[in-house]
Write a protein that holds these residues in place. Structure first.
Motif, short mmCIF file in Angstrom:
data_model
loop_
_atom_site.label_atom_id
_atom_site.label_comp_id
_atom_site.label_asym_id
_atom_site.label_seq_id
_atom_site.Cartn_x
_atom_site.Cartn_y
_atom_site.Cartn_z
N THR A 16 41.45 37.62 27.07
CA THR A 16 42.47 38.63 26.82
C THR A 16 43.57 38.48 27.84
OG1 THR A 16 42.88 41.03 26.64
CG2 THR A 16 41.29 40.32 28.28
N ARG A 17 44.77 38.90 27.48
CA ARG A 17 45.90 38.85 28.41
C ARG A 17 46.29 40.24 28.88
NH1 ARG A 17 48.88 34.07 28.45
NH2 ARG A 17 47.42 32.34 28.12
N GLN A 18 45.61 41.28 28.36
CA GLN A 18 45.97 42.64 28.74
C GLN A 18 44.73 43.51 28.74
OE1 GLN A 18 49.42 44.20 26.77
NE2 GLN A 18 48.87 46.33 27.14
N VAL A 19 44.58 44.30 29.80
CA VAL A 19 43.45 45.21 29.93
C VAL A 19 44.00 46.62 30.08
CG1 VAL A 19 41.45 45.89 31.32
CG2 VAL A 19 42.00 43.46 31.01
N ALA A 20 43.52 47.53 29.25
CA ALA A 20 43.98 48.92 29.29
C ALA A 20 43.16 49.71 30.31
CB ALA A 20 43.87 49.56 27.92
N ILE A 21 43.83 50.41 31.21
CA ILE A 21 43.18 51.26 32.20
C ILE A 21 43.34 52.71 31.77
CG2 ILE A 21 43.03 51.90 34.62
CD1 ILE A 21 42.36 48.99 34.10
N THR A 22 42.25 53.35 31.40
CA THR A 22 42.27 54.75 30.99
C THR A 22 41.41 55.56 31.95
OG1 THR A 22 40.34 54.51 29.54
CG2 THR A 22 42.50 54.01 28.58
N GLY A 33 35.30 49.54 34.36
CA GLY A 33 35.24 48.12 34.66
C GLY A 33 35.06 47.30 33.40
N THR A 34 35.30 46.02 33.50
CA THR A 34 35.15 45.14 32.35
C THR A 34 34.95 43.71 32.83
OG1 THR A 34 36.15 44.49 30.23
CG2 THR A 34 37.62 44.64 32.13
N GLU A 35 34.71 42.81 31.90
CA GLU A 35 34.56 41.40 32.22
C GLU A 35 35.61 40.60 31.47
OE1 GLU A 35 30.64 39.93 31.45
OE2 GLU A 35 29.93 40.41 33.47
N ILE A 36 36.16 39.60 32.15
CA ILE A 36 37.12 38.69 31.56
C ILE A 36 36.44 37.34 31.36
CG2 ILE A 36 39.33 37.52 31.84
CD1 ILE A 36 39.60 40.48 31.42
N LEU A 37 36.52 36.82 30.16
CA LEU A 37 35.96 35.50 29.87
C LEU A 37 37.04 34.45 30.07
CD1 LEU A 37 33.83 33.53 28.71
CD2 LEU A 37 34.71 34.10 26.43
N LEU A 40 35.76 42.77 36.55
CA LEU A 40 36.80 43.64 37.10
C LEU A 40 36.16 45.00 37.36
CD1 LEU A 40 39.86 42.82 34.78
CD2 LEU A 40 39.29 41.82 37.00
N PRO A 41 36.09 45.46 38.61
CA PRO A 41 35.44 46.73 38.92
C PRO A 41 36.32 47.91 38.50
CG PRO A 41 36.41 45.82 40.90
CD PRO A 41 36.60 44.79 39.82
N PRO A 42 35.76 49.12 38.46
CA PRO A 42 36.55 50.30 38.08
C PRO A 42 37.73 50.57 39.01
CG PRO A 42 34.20 50.78 38.05
CD PRO A 42 34.35 49.45 38.69
N ASN A 43 37.62 50.15 40.28
CA ASN A 43 38.67 50.43 41.25
C ASN A 43 39.66 49.27 41.42
OD1 ASN A 43 36.56 48.90 42.37
ND2 ASN A 43 37.06 49.51 44.45
N ARG A 86 48.56 34.51 33.55
CA ARG A 86 48.65 35.87 34.09
C ARG A 86 48.03 36.88 33.14
NH1 ARG A 86 53.72 38.35 37.31
NH2 ARG A 86 52.89 36.77 38.70
N LEU A 87 47.28 37.81 33.71
CA LEU A 87 46.74 38.94 32.97
C LEU A 87 47.48 40.20 33.42
CD1 LEU A 87 42.90 38.29 33.31
CD2 LEU A 87 44.43 37.46 31.54
N THR A 88 47.47 41.20 32.58
CA THR A 88 48.15 42.45 32.90
C THR A 88 47.18 43.62 32.79
OG1 THR A 88 50.24 41.59 32.06
CG2 THR A 88 50.08 43.96 32.36
N LEU A 89 47.12 44.42 33.84
CA LEU A 89 46.36 45.67 33.81
C LEU A 89 47.37 46.80 33.67
CD1 LEU A 89 43.80 45.12 36.72
CD2 LEU A 89 43.57 44.52 34.33
N GLU A 90 47.25 47.60 32.62
CA GLU A 90 48.21 48.67 32.36
C GLU A 90 47.49 49.99 32.10
OE1 GLU A 90 50.77 47.63 29.15
OE2 GLU A 90 52.02 46.30 30.37
N ARG A 91 48.04 51.04 32.69
CA ARG A 91 47.51 52.37 32.43
C ARG A 91 47.90 52.81 31.02
NH1 ARG A 91 49.15 52.59 37.82
NH2 ARG A 91 47.53 53.26 39.28
#
Length: 253
Positions: A23-29, A34-38, A179-182, A207-212
């Motif tokens: 994935t290139r984008q991870v949603a932070i809610t 936390g999650t895993e990136i392959l 990727l940990p919760p923090n 590049r990956l993007t973490l977005e709220r």
């Protein structure tokens, strides 16, 4: 003659690496736990005979946005533990995960690892020079660097897996990064390196993007752009919570 020349060119082709992330984008809610990136890829023009041959080594590094860090040292003074010294470092990765086919220091010479910032011991950590101190003791700097890494590891922001990359064929490989919760919100840089016999053959960057998103994003934007409104809302929410608790649990007469 043409066929013979083509075969020779194929044998002489240099190995290179191609890689990507699941994935290139991870949603932070607000419920992010936390999650895993392959991470996966291939060694182009591989000469490896099988997945377990060990011809190549792969290292994948995921880095968060650099930020300054202050490390404080506590000492026992008069029976109390208090901060007695500190060291401020120029921006270092806020998050750093490294996975590899085997331990980092077995892959290449320290100078090559230093040049590319591969491994905890080789991350560029530069202490900020103070005006009143002409030089810093190398041993003291090394001690604070080790403490910084330990603190980041304790927070699960610096993680490593010496055997976290696996070949699943002559050229195909894969790895997972947690990727940990923090994890700090912001862009993440992914670097994948290809080694052979101690030499760096190639690298791939993405590049990956973490977005709220959702309520998390709304609260963040209000806090940054409308600080007065955010303060009033916080006070109002605390007042409502207090009144609700008072009605729910009235004091016994």
């Amino acid at each position: 003659m043409l066929a013979f020349a083509s075969a020779g060119m194929a044998r002489d082709a240099k190995e290179s690496i191609e890689a990507d992330a699941s994935t290139r984008q991870v949603a932070i809610t607000s419920s992010f736990t936390g999650t895993e990136i392959l991470l996966f890829g291939t060694v182009e023009n591989s000469v490896q005979s099988s997945a377990g041959a060990g011809t190549y080594d792969i290292v994948a590094v995921v880095e968060g946005v650099p930020a300054p860090v202050i490390v404080r040292k506590k000492s026992r003074v008069g029976g109390l533990w208090i901060n007695t010294s500190s060291m401020k470092f120029m921006p270092v990765p806020s998050y750093y995960a490294i996975v590899s086919t085997r331990p980092i220091d077995e892959l290449a010479e320290p100078a090559l690892l230093d040049a590319n910032g591969i491994g905890f011991e080789h991350i560029r950590m530069v202490p900020r020079q103070t005006a009143w101190k002409e030089s810093l003791d190398p041993a003291e700097v090394a001690s604070f660097k080790e403490a910084l890494v330990r603190l980041k590891e304790r927070e699960r922001l610096y993680v490593k897996s010496d055997f976290g990359v696996a070949f699943i064929g002559r050229s195909l490989f894969r790895a997972t990064v947690a990727l940990p919760p923090n994890v700090p919100v912001g862009p993440l840089t992914v670097s994948v390196y290809l080694f052979k016999e101690g030499k760096l053959l190639g690298q791939y960057k993405s590049r990956l993007t973490l977005e709220r998103e959702g309520v998390e994003r709304f609260i963040h934007e209000v806090a940054l752009k409308k600080s007065l409104l955010y303060g009033l809302l916080t006070v109002a929410m605390a007042t409502v919570a207090g009144l609700a608790a008072a009605f729910a649990f009235p004091r016994a007469m």
